[in-house]
Structure formats: structure tokens, C-alpha cells
Design an enzyme around this catalytic site. Structure first.
Site, PDB file in Angstrom:
ATOM      1  N   HIS A   3      -5.449   3.758  -1.854  1.00 13.50           N
ATOM      2  CA  HIS A   3      -6.791   4.143  -1.405  1.00 13.50           C
ATOM      3  C   HIS A   3      -7.063   5.542  -1.942  1.00 13.50           C
ATOM      4  O   HIS A   3      -6.441   6.509  -1.501  1.00 13.50           O
ATOM      5  CB  HIS A   3      -6.826   4.118   0.119  1.00 13.50           C
ATOM      6  CG  HIS A   3      -8.156   4.410   0.716  1.00 13.50           C
ATOM      7  ND1 HIS A   3      -8.408   4.343   2.061  1.00 13.50           N
ATOM      8  CD2 HIS A   3      -9.345   4.774   0.150  1.00 13.50           C
ATOM      9  CE1 HIS A   3      -9.668   4.645   2.316  1.00 13.50           C
ATOM     10  NE2 HIS A   3     -10.263   4.936   1.157  1.00 13.50           N
ATOM     11  N   THR A  62      -8.316   4.133   7.973  1.00  9.35           N
ATOM     12  CA  THR A  62      -9.536   3.322   8.014  1.00  9.35           C
ATOM     13  C   THR A  62      -9.639   2.676   9.391  1.00  9.35           C
ATOM     14  O   THR A  62      -8.774   1.893   9.769  1.00  9.35           O
ATOM     15  CB  THR A  62      -9.480   2.225   6.922  1.00  9.35           C
ATOM     16  OG1 THR A  62      -9.005   2.825   5.730  1.00  9.35           O
ATOM     17  CG2 THR A  62     -10.826   1.614   6.698  1.00  9.35           C
ATOM     18  N   HIS A  93      -3.988  -4.314   7.585  1.00  9.25           N
ATOM     19  CA  HIS A  93      -4.121  -3.120   8.438  1.00  9.25           C
ATOM     20  C   HIS A  93      -3.330  -3.283   9.728  1.00  9.25           C
ATOM     21  O   HIS A  93      -3.582  -4.215  10.493  1.00  9.25           O
ATOM     22  CB  HIS A  93      -5.581  -2.782   8.776  1.00  9.25           C
ATOM     23  CG  HIS A  93      -5.730  -1.303   9.041  1.00  9.25           C
ATOM     24  ND1 HIS A  93      -5.362  -0.711  10.213  1.00  9.25           N
ATOM     25  CD2 HIS A  93      -6.161  -0.289   8.252  1.00  9.25           C
ATOM     26  CE1 HIS A  93      -5.565   0.588  10.145  1.00  9.25           C
ATOM     27  NE2 HIS A  93      -6.048   0.874   8.958  1.00  9.25           N
ATOM     28  N   ARG A 119      -9.100   8.236  -1.525  1.00  9.32           N
ATOM     29  CA  ARG A 119     -10.112   8.723  -0.580  1.00  9.32           C
ATOM     30  C   ARG A 119     -10.922   9.846  -1.196  1.00  9.32           C
ATOM     31  O   ARG A 119     -10.436  10.584  -2.059  1.00  9.32           O
ATOM     32  CB  ARG A 119      -9.446   9.215   0.702  1.00  9.32           C
ATOM     33  CG  ARG A 119      -8.759   8.124   1.498  1.00  9.32           C
ATOM     34  CD  ARG A 119      -8.243   8.686   2.807  1.00  9.32           C
ATOM     35  NE  ARG A 119      -9.331   8.889   3.724  1.00  9.32           N
ATOM     36  CZ  ARG A 119      -9.613   8.100   4.758  1.00  9.32           C
ATOM     37  NH1 ARG A 119      -8.872   7.058   5.018  1.00  9.32           N
ATOM     38  NH2 ARG A 119     -10.637   8.350   5.538  1.00  9.32           N
ATOM     39  N   ASN A 171       0.850  -1.197   0.000  1.00  7.57           N
ATOM     40  CA  ASN A 171       0.000   0.000   0.000  1.00  7.57           C
ATOM     41  C   ASN A 171       0.888   1.250   0.000  1.00  7.57           C
ATOM     42  O   ASN A 171       1.713   1.435   0.894  1.00  7.57           O
ATOM     43  CB  ASN A 171      -0.902  -0.029   1.246  1.00  7.57           C
ATOM     44  CG  ASN A 171      -1.845   1.163   1.290  1.00  7.57           C
ATOM     45  OD1 ASN A 171      -1.420   2.299   1.101  1.00  7.57           O
ATOM     46  ND2 ASN A 171      -3.110   0.915   1.539  1.00  7.57           N
ATOM     47  N   GLU A 227      -8.514   0.644  -3.311  1.00 11.16           N
ATOM     48  CA  GLU A 227      -9.382   0.762  -2.127  1.00 11.16           C
ATOM     49  C   GLU A 227     -10.233   2.000  -2.291  1.00 11.16           C
ATOM     50  O   GLU A 227      -9.730   3.063  -2.678  1.00 11.16           O
ATOM     51  CB  GLU A 227      -8.540   0.954  -0.864  1.00 11.16           C
ATOM     52  CG  GLU A 227      -7.916  -0.297  -0.345  1.00 11.16           C
ATOM     53  CD  GLU A 227      -7.116   0.008   0.929  1.00 11.16           C
ATOM     54  OE1 GLU A 227      -7.388   1.040   1.578  1.00 11.16           O
ATOM     55  OE2 GLU A 227      -6.228  -0.770   1.239  1.00 11.16           O
ATOM     56  N   HIS A 251       1.023   6.270   1.914  1.00  9.29           N
ATOM     57  CA  HIS A 251       1.766   7.237   2.726  1.00  9.29           C
ATOM     58  C   HIS A 251       2.984   7.818   2.012  1.00  9.29           C
ATOM     59  O   HIS A 251       3.576   8.784   2.509  1.00  9.29           O
ATOM     60  CB  HIS A 251       2.065   6.653   4.103  1.00  9.29           C
ATOM     61  CG  HIS A 251       0.773   6.463   4.851  1.00  9.29           C
ATOM     62  ND1 HIS A 251      -0.148   7.481   4.993  1.00  9.29           N
ATOM     63  CD2 HIS A 251       0.212   5.375   5.420  1.00  9.29           C
ATOM     64  CE1 HIS A 251      -1.204   7.028   5.646  1.00  9.29           C
ATOM     65  NE2 HIS A 251      -1.010   5.763   5.907  1.00  9.29           N
ATOM     66  N   GLU A 282     -11.418  -8.865   2.858  1.00 11.76           N
ATOM     67  CA  GLU A 282     -10.115  -8.574   3.460  1.00 11.76           C
ATOM     68  C   GLU A 282     -10.356  -8.466   4.962  1.00 11.76           C
ATOM     69  O   GLU A 282     -11.089  -7.579   5.421  1.00 11.76           O
ATOM     70  CB  GLU A 282      -9.519  -7.274   2.918  1.00 11.76           C
ATOM     71  CG  GLU A 282      -8.167  -6.979   3.588  1.00 11.76           C
ATOM     72  CD  GLU A 282      -7.445  -5.766   3.015  1.00 11.76           C
ATOM     73  OE1 GLU A 282      -7.619  -5.455   1.822  1.00 11.76           O
ATOM     74  OE2 GLU A 282      -6.704  -5.133   3.789  1.00 11.76           O
ATOM     75  N   ARG A 327      -6.787  13.063   0.325  1.00 11.38           N
ATOM     76  CA  ARG A 327      -5.755  13.567   1.240  1.00 11.38           C
ATOM     77  C   ARG A 327      -4.370  13.034   0.879  1.00 11.38           C
ATOM     78  O   ARG A 327      -3.369  13.601   1.259  1.00 11.38           O
ATOM     79  CB  ARG A 327      -6.092  13.236   2.684  1.00 11.38           C
ATOM     80  CG  ARG A 327      -6.014  11.768   3.001  1.00 11.38           C
ATOM     81  CD  ARG A 327      -6.153  11.511   4.475  1.00 11.38           C
ATOM     82  NE  ARG A 327      -7.496  11.768   4.949  1.00 11.38           N
ATOM     83  CZ  ARG A 327      -7.984  11.230   6.070  1.00 11.38           C
ATOM     84  NH1 ARG A 327      -7.223  10.454   6.813  1.00 11.38           N
ATOM     85  NH2 ARG A 327      -9.221  11.461   6.453  1.00 11.38           N
TER      86      ARG A 327
END
Ligand code: PXP
Length: 264
Positions: free
Chosen positions: A43, A101, A190, A45, A7, A70, A10, A151, A49
Site C-alpha cells: 500500500h 485501512t 484485512h 500511502r 502484504n 493498494e 509492516h 476485495e 508512512r
């Protein structure tokens, strides 16, 4: 062995902190793939962000493994996913005020709307995975929704105090077993870290682990020293040839570049 979806959210968080162009999750996805990532997860969003629309479009064109998108189960995101055609869509709950999340999707608490959206995505050839807590009621609802994948949210295990980790792990083991009995295929993720991942990786039946924050953190730890070394080298041995735009610098008295001839 479970495969690894990396993922990259970040990386984009760092870029968006300055609204600049680096680090670019699109180019760094290649390094994740070189490192052995079996898939790339981002993801998109609703508040944008971190990951941006341009990121998912370029990733779709450049990722050579699999792109897992995602997203929230909204009409707007549905249209995006159908246009993009990622290898998988993972539906997650989204709240603007959350840092990440926080819980699994409440599939059991949703009605026909969610089921219809899952059918729409799958009807367009996009497998749908539902990010849920490993609870029997949620897993039953996932089966009823027609989704092919779940998931399992590993956050409760990852955040559990040390003494309670075995219990949280047992819930994941049971959840995975139950999901597979219901005919669902199982991913998980996660909050997984270099310290806690092995017990989850050893759960039979989990096909893919989605891991982000800890890998980005480790990348900084293993890469920062070299990054500083490279900057030190540039500062200690600057290039002496005039750079593009040196004409402007030449008008600046006292600038050492004045001594150099402009490019012809
Ligand atoms: N899976 C899902 C559904 C997520 O929302 C996230 C966080 O974006 C992850 C996995 C990865 O979590 P982490 O960054 O804690 O590894």
C-alpha cells in the site's frame, strides 16, 4: 483454493521506525515468494508512512509473481500506477489519522469521478479491485463502476466477538455469492490471522486472500530466536582479520585491532 497475496507494508513500518535500510521489503519479497506467496501486495500511502516510491519501483522490477498496488483513488496515485503498471490496483479509502485501512471504500457514495478513474486504469491495462464491505448496496455500485474485481473487507469478521463471528462470516459468504452473480471477481482480506483464516479460505468463490500483519508478526516469532543466536555467535567469536577501515581503528590506543596488521 484461494491464492495468497502477502502484504509487506509492516516490514517497511519497521524500517521507517529508524529511517534506515532494513528490513527491506524488496529483498524480503523474494522470501515471501519462496515461501509460496502467489502475489505481493503493498500500500503506497499518500503520507508514505511505510512503503516508499523506491519500494514499489524495485518490487515491480523484481517480483516474479504479481504485484498488487493498494492506493487511494487520487489523480497523483493514478499517474503513479499508470507509470508502474502493476498486475492489479486495489483502490482503498485513506485517512491520514487512521492506523490502518479502517472501512471499505464507499463506492455507492461516490459519483462519476471514481468511475472515470477506474476506466482510466483499466484502459491502461491495469485490472482494478475495489476494497469494500460485503454490503449489497456497495457491491451493486462496484458493478456499476465498471471495476472487474472487489476485495471484501474481512475486518468485521476478524474483529467480531467469538459469538458473533458466524454472523459476520455469513455476510462474507453472501457478499461473495452476490458479487459473483453481479459478474465481479472476488478477493478478500484485512485482519485475517492464523487463527481465523480457515473459515474465510473455505468460502467458495474467493480467488485471493491478502494478508499482511499476522504474517509479519509470525515471521518475527519464528525468526527472532535464530536472529539472536546469529548475533551471539558474532559477539562470542569476532573475526580477527582487520576489516575495511581498520586504519582508523589502529589509531585508537587500547583497541584490540591495534595488534593486527592493516590490509596491504
Ligand atoms: N487488504 C487491504 C485492502 C488492506 O488495506 C490491508 C491492510 O493494508 C490488507 C488487506 C491486509 O490486512 P492485514 O495487514 O490486517 O492482514
Amino acid at each position: 483454493m484461494a491464492s495468497l497475496g502477502v502484504n509487506l507494508d509492516h516490514l517497511a513500518t519497521v524500517r521507517q521506525a529508524r529511517r534506515t535500510v532494513e528490513p527491506d521489503p524488496v529483498t524480503l519479497a523474494l522470501l515471501a515468494e519462496l515461501g509460496g506467496a502467489d502475489g505481493i501486495t503493498v500500500h503506497l500511502r499518500e503520507d508514505r508512512r511505510h512503503i516508499q516510491d523506491r519500494d514499489v519501483e524495485l518490487l515491480k522490477a523484481t517480483v516474479r509473481t504479481r504485484l498488487n498496488l493498494e492506493m487511494a483513488a487520487t489523480e497523483a496515485m493514478l499517474a503513479k500506477a499508470i507509470a508502474l503498471q502493476p498486475a492489479m490496483v486495489t483502490l482503498v479509502p485513506e485517512r491520514r489519522e487512521e492506523v490502518t485501512t479502517e472501512g471499505g471504500l464507499d463506492v455507492a457514495g461516490q459519483g462519476e469521478e471514481l468511475r472515470r478513474r477506474i476506466q482510466t486504469l483499466q484502459g491502461h491495462g491495469i485490472p482494478v479491485s475495489l476494497f469494500v464491505d460485503a454490503e449489497p448496496q456497495q457491491l451493486l455500485a462496484c458493478q456499476a463502476s465498471g471495476a472487474q474485481w472487489v476485495e471484501l473487507h474481512t475486518g468485521a469478521y476478524a474483529d467480531a466477538p467469538w459469538a458473533q463471528q458466524p454472523k459476520a462470516l455469513a455476510q462474507l459468504v453472501e457478499g461473495c455469492e452476490r458479487a459473483r452473480q453481479l459478474g465481479l471477481r472476488v478477493n478478500a482480506g484485512h485482519g485475517l490471522t492464523y487463527q481465523n483464516v480457515e473459515a474465510v479460505a473455505a468460502i467458495p468463490g474467493i480467488e485471493e486472500l491478502n494478508i499482511g500483519h499476522t504474517i509479519v508478526a509470525r515471521a518475527l516469532a519464528v525468526g527472532l530466536e535464530q536472529a539472536v543466536r546469529q548475533m551471539k555467535q558474532l559477539i562470542s567469536q569476532p573475526r580477527r582479520e582487520p576489516l575495511f577501515g581498520a586504519g582508523i581503528l589502529l589509531q585508537n590506543p587500547g583497541n584490540p585491532v591495534d595488534a593486527l596488521e592493516p590490509l596491504g
